[in-house]
Design a protein around this motif. Sequence first.
Motif, PDB file in Angstrom:
ATOM      1  N   THR A   1       0.855  -1.190   0.000  1.00 35.48           N
ATOM      2  CA  THR A   1       0.000   0.000   0.000  1.00 35.48           C
ATOM      3  C   THR A   1       0.891   1.239   0.000  1.00 35.48           C
ATOM      4  O   THR A   1       2.066   1.164   0.373  1.00 35.48           O
ATOM      5  CB  THR A   1      -0.904   0.010   1.242  1.00 35.48           C
TER       6      THR A   1
ATOM      7  N   GLU B   1       0.917   3.564   2.107  1.00 35.37           N
ATOM      8  CA  GLU B   1       1.375   3.777   3.477  1.00 35.37           C
ATOM      9  C   GLU B   1       2.574   2.881   3.787  1.00 35.37           C
ATOM     10  O   GLU B   1       3.515   3.298   4.466  1.00 35.37           O
ATOM     11  CB  GLU B   1       0.248   3.511   4.480  1.00 35.37           C
TER      12      GLU B   1
ATOM     13  N   TRP C   1       4.293   6.719   2.198  1.00 37.05           N
ATOM     14  CA  TRP C   1       3.466   7.897   1.929  1.00 37.05           C
ATOM     15  C   TRP C   1       2.506   8.124   3.090  1.00 37.05           C
ATOM     16  O   TRP C   1       2.016   7.182   3.691  1.00 37.05           O
ATOM     17  CB  TRP C   1       2.671   7.704   0.630  1.00 37.05           C
TER      18      TRP C   1
ATOM     19  N   PRO D   1      -0.970   8.738   5.084  1.00 35.83           N
ATOM     20  CA  PRO D   1      -2.316   8.218   4.783  1.00 35.83           C
ATOM     21  C   PRO D   1      -3.123   9.205   3.927  1.00 35.83           C
ATOM     22  O   PRO D   1      -3.105  10.409   4.164  1.00 35.83           O
ATOM     23  CB  PRO D   1      -2.951   8.039   6.161  1.00 35.83           C
ATOM     24  N   ASN D   2      -3.802   8.685   2.909  1.00 37.05           N
ATOM     25  CA  ASN D   2      -4.669   9.454   1.996  1.00 37.05           C
ATOM     26  C   ASN D   2      -3.933  10.546   1.219  1.00 37.05           C
ATOM     27  O   ASN D   2      -4.549  11.488   0.743  1.00 37.05           O
ATOM     28  CB  ASN D   2      -5.853  10.059   2.751  1.00 37.05           C
TER      29      ASN D   2
ATOM     30  N   GLU E   1      -5.201  10.727  -2.481  1.00 36.03           N
ATOM     31  CA  GLU E   1      -6.584  11.169  -2.549  1.00 36.03           C
ATOM     32  C   GLU E   1      -6.686  12.679  -2.277  1.00 36.03           C
ATOM     33  O   GLU E   1      -7.497  13.382  -2.869  1.00 36.03           O
ATOM     34  CB  GLU E   1      -7.449  10.402  -1.538  1.00 36.03           C
ATOM     35  N   GLN E   2      -5.838  13.186  -1.377  1.00 33.65           N
ATOM     36  CA  GLN E   2      -5.889  14.609  -1.017  1.00 33.65           C
ATOM     37  C   GLN E   2      -5.175  15.498  -2.025  1.00 33.65           C
ATOM     38  O   GLN E   2      -5.526  16.672  -2.161  1.00 33.65           O
ATOM     39  CB  GLN E   2      -5.265  14.812   0.371  1.00 33.65           C
ATOM     40  N   THR E   3      -4.182  14.983  -2.713  1.00 34.87           N
ATOM     41  CA  THR E   3      -3.403  15.825  -3.623  1.00 34.87           C
ATOM     42  C   THR E   3      -3.747  15.626  -5.093  1.00 34.87           C
ATOM     43  O   THR E   3      -3.364  16.449  -5.926  1.00 34.87           O
ATOM     44  CB  THR E   3      -1.890  15.553  -3.448  1.00 34.87           C
ATOM     45  N   TYR E   4      -4.483  14.558  -5.426  1.00 37.55           N
ATOM     46  CA  TYR E   4      -4.848  14.312  -6.821  1.00 37.55           C
ATOM     47  C   TYR E   4      -5.651  15.495  -7.358  1.00 37.55           C
ATOM     48  O   TYR E   4      -6.574  15.981  -6.719  1.00 37.55           O
ATOM     49  CB  TYR E   4      -5.662  13.017  -6.937  1.00 37.55           C
TER      50      TYR E   4
END
Length: 84
Positions: free
Chosen positions: A46, A48, A52, A54-55, A58-61
């Motif tokens: 994963t 993580e 990286w 967590p998330n 998803e937050q930077t895309y």
Amino acid sequence: MQSIKLNTHVGSDGILHLDIPLGITDKEIEVMVIYQQLKPSTTTKTPEELGWPPNFFEQTYDSCQDDPIVIDSEGDFETREEIL
């Protein structure tokens, strides 16, 4: 005695080709080859597990969609002599 460890690929012909520069010329040498087939990794880590937060993705895309990155001109470069 020197030891060299390599990870390499056997082609579709089933023959392992080794090109190993030794820095030795015109000498008799003894070579021993021991091989072990590597098993492909079946588990995918994963983000993580790869370090990286967590998330993170998803937050930077798509975060630059409203403010795209613009690369300014790098200017003119000097003209150099052609090397012959």
